[in-house]
Design a protein around this motif. Sequence first.
Motif, PDB file in Angstrom:
ATOM      1  N   ALA A  83      66.865  43.481  32.624  1.00 47.92           N
ATOM      2  CA  ALA A  83      67.053  42.902  34.239  1.00 47.92           C
ATOM      3  C   ALA A  83      65.828  44.410  34.167  1.00 47.92           C
ATOM      4  O   ALA A  83      64.390  43.954  34.905  1.00 47.92           O
ATOM      5  CB  ALA A  83      68.232  43.050  34.533  1.00 47.92           C
ATOM      6  N   GLY A  84      65.946  44.772  34.122  1.00 54.77           N
ATOM      7  CA  GLY A  84      64.279  46.042  34.003  1.00 54.77           C
ATOM      8  C   GLY A  84      63.601  45.018  33.612  1.00 54.77           C
ATOM      9  O   GLY A  84      62.185  46.238  34.747  1.00 54.77           O
ATOM     10  N   LEU A  85      63.105  44.659  32.664  1.00 54.94           N
ATOM     11  CA  LEU A  85      62.133  44.035  32.087  1.00 54.94           C
ATOM     12  C   LEU A  85      61.820  43.366  33.083  1.00 54.94           C
ATOM     13  O   LEU A  85      60.808  42.502  33.631  1.00 54.94           O
ATOM     14  CB  LEU A  85      62.177  42.961  30.597  1.00 54.94           C
ATOM     15  CG  LEU A  85      60.739  42.955  29.930  1.00 54.94           C
ATOM     16  CD1 LEU A  85      59.742  43.658  29.911  1.00 54.94           C
ATOM     17  CD2 LEU A  85      61.303  41.976  28.906  1.00 54.94           C
ATOM     18  N   ALA A  86      62.890  42.026  33.725  1.00 54.42           N
ATOM     19  CA  ALA A  86      62.301  40.802  34.585  1.00 54.42           C
ATOM     20  C   ALA A  86      62.517  41.342  36.402  1.00 54.42           C
ATOM     21  O   ALA A  86      62.258  41.090  36.554  1.00 54.42           O
ATOM     22  CB  ALA A  86      63.763  40.182  34.329  1.00 54.42           C
ATOM     23  N   GLY A  87      62.197  42.704  36.384  1.00 53.45           N
ATOM     24  CA  GLY A  87      61.797  42.560  37.368  1.00 53.45           C
ATOM     25  C   GLY A  87      63.592  42.791  38.735  1.00 53.45           C
ATOM     26  O   GLY A  87      63.330  42.899  40.095  1.00 53.45           O
ATOM     27  N   LEU A  88      64.209  42.876  37.816  1.00 46.90           N
ATOM     28  CA  LEU A  88      66.402  42.491  38.797  1.00 46.90           C
ATOM     29  C   LEU A  88      66.383  43.784  39.063  1.00 46.90           C
ATOM     30  O   LEU A  88      67.531  44.581  38.520  1.00 46.90           O
ATOM     31  CB  LEU A  88      66.651  41.637  37.809  1.00 46.90           C
ATOM     32  CG  LEU A  88      66.334  40.299  37.562  1.00 46.90           C
ATOM     33  CD1 LEU A  88      66.442  39.543  36.389  1.00 46.90           C
ATOM     34  CD2 LEU A  88      66.123  39.755  39.093  1.00 46.90           C
ATOM     35  N   HIS A  89      66.654  44.759  39.641  1.00 47.56           N
ATOM     36  CA  HIS A  89      66.485  45.996  40.134  1.00 47.56           C
ATOM     37  C   HIS A  89      67.801  46.369  40.686  1.00 47.56           C
ATOM     38  O   HIS A  89      67.977  47.082  40.189  1.00 47.56           O
ATOM     39  CB  HIS A  89      65.291  46.646  41.461  1.00 47.56           C
ATOM     40  CG  HIS A  89      63.888  46.498  40.265  1.00 47.56           C
ATOM     41  ND1 HIS A  89      63.477  47.444  39.351  1.00 47.56           N
ATOM     42  CD2 HIS A  89      62.861  45.781  40.913  1.00 47.56           C
ATOM     43  CE1 HIS A  89      62.230  47.256  39.904  1.00 47.56           C
ATOM     44  NE2 HIS A  89      61.440  45.838  40.659  1.00 47.56           N
ATOM     45  N   LEU A  90      68.428  45.344  41.568  1.00 46.16           N
ATOM     46  CA  LEU A  90      69.964  46.062  41.830  1.00 46.16           C
ATOM     47  C   LEU A  90      70.615  45.604  40.341  1.00 46.16           C
ATOM     48  O   LEU A  90      71.787  46.455  40.203  1.00 46.16           O
ATOM     49  CB  LEU A  90      70.254  44.729  42.485  1.00 46.16           C
ATOM     50  CG  LEU A  90      72.063  45.010  43.290  1.00 46.16           C
ATOM     51  CD1 LEU A  90      71.978  46.511  43.683  1.00 46.16           C
ATOM     52  CD2 LEU A  90      71.862  44.189  43.865  1.00 46.16           C
ATOM     53  N   LEU A  91      70.375  44.388  39.566  1.00 48.93           N
ATOM     54  CA  LEU A  91      71.757  44.140  38.057  1.00 48.93           C
ATOM     55  C   LEU A  91      71.362  45.211  37.140  1.00 48.93           C
ATOM     56  O   LEU A  91      72.049  45.641  36.884  1.00 48.93           O
ATOM     57  CB  LEU A  91      71.030  42.768  37.540  1.00 48.93           C
ATOM     58  CG  LEU A  91      71.544  42.649  36.320  1.00 48.93           C
ATOM     59  CD1 LEU A  91      72.976  42.117  36.585  1.00 48.93           C
ATOM     60  CD2 LEU A  91      71.130  41.670  35.942  1.00 48.93           C
ATOM     61  N   THR A  92      69.748  45.593  37.779  1.00 48.04           N
ATOM     62  CA  THR A  92      69.868  47.159  36.612  1.00 48.04           C
ATOM     63  C   THR A  92      70.117  48.000  36.913  1.00 48.04           C
ATOM     64  O   THR A  92      70.662  49.192  35.906  1.00 48.04           O
ATOM     65  CB  THR A  92      68.516  47.612  36.501  1.00 48.04           C
ATOM     66  OG1 THR A  92      67.030  46.280  36.655  1.00 48.04           O
ATOM     67  CG2 THR A  92      67.937  48.661  35.801  1.00 48.04           C
TER      68      THR A  92
END
Length: 166
Positions: A83-92
């Motif tokens: 998720a961090g790699l994909a830019g999904l910050h809340l999920l990260t």
Amino acid sequence: MPNEENGRLVAVKTKFYREAVRPGGINRSGANMASDRSVRAMKADVEKQITTAVSALLALLRNWDVGQAAQGCTWAALTRDLAGLAGLHLLTEVAMHSFDCLDAVVIDGAEMRPKEAACYADALAFAQQDQCRGSDLAPFEPLLSDLERLTSRVIGRVAATAKAAR
């Protein structure tokens, strides 16, 4: 400046450059189209891996089984990293809190109750909806603060158990 050294120009010939200048080589628009296809394929693969990991983690947390906590750590870590790699910050962030709690269960023997596991599951399901575009997590601070408190509470049980055992 008298002590300043003069720079040197160095020619760098990349694989792309070699392919582009050879007869019948790839042109710039062809290279851009190929890279776009490659990036789309990688993005789809990352999103598929995230969905798989989150689904498995949700199932575990909704039907909490302490015996599967180590596998849950793996899914939470995978979710956090991808998720961090994909830019999904809340999920990260939510996956990070889930991982910290599951790690305390696995490593330190902390007790996580089924209702607490369900809280992490609900937060993961919410974060998976991808309502947080960009890195502005300010609107979600109450959720993240609650998860931090819950994680601290679960981890705190280890200290309380150790203190009671003395």
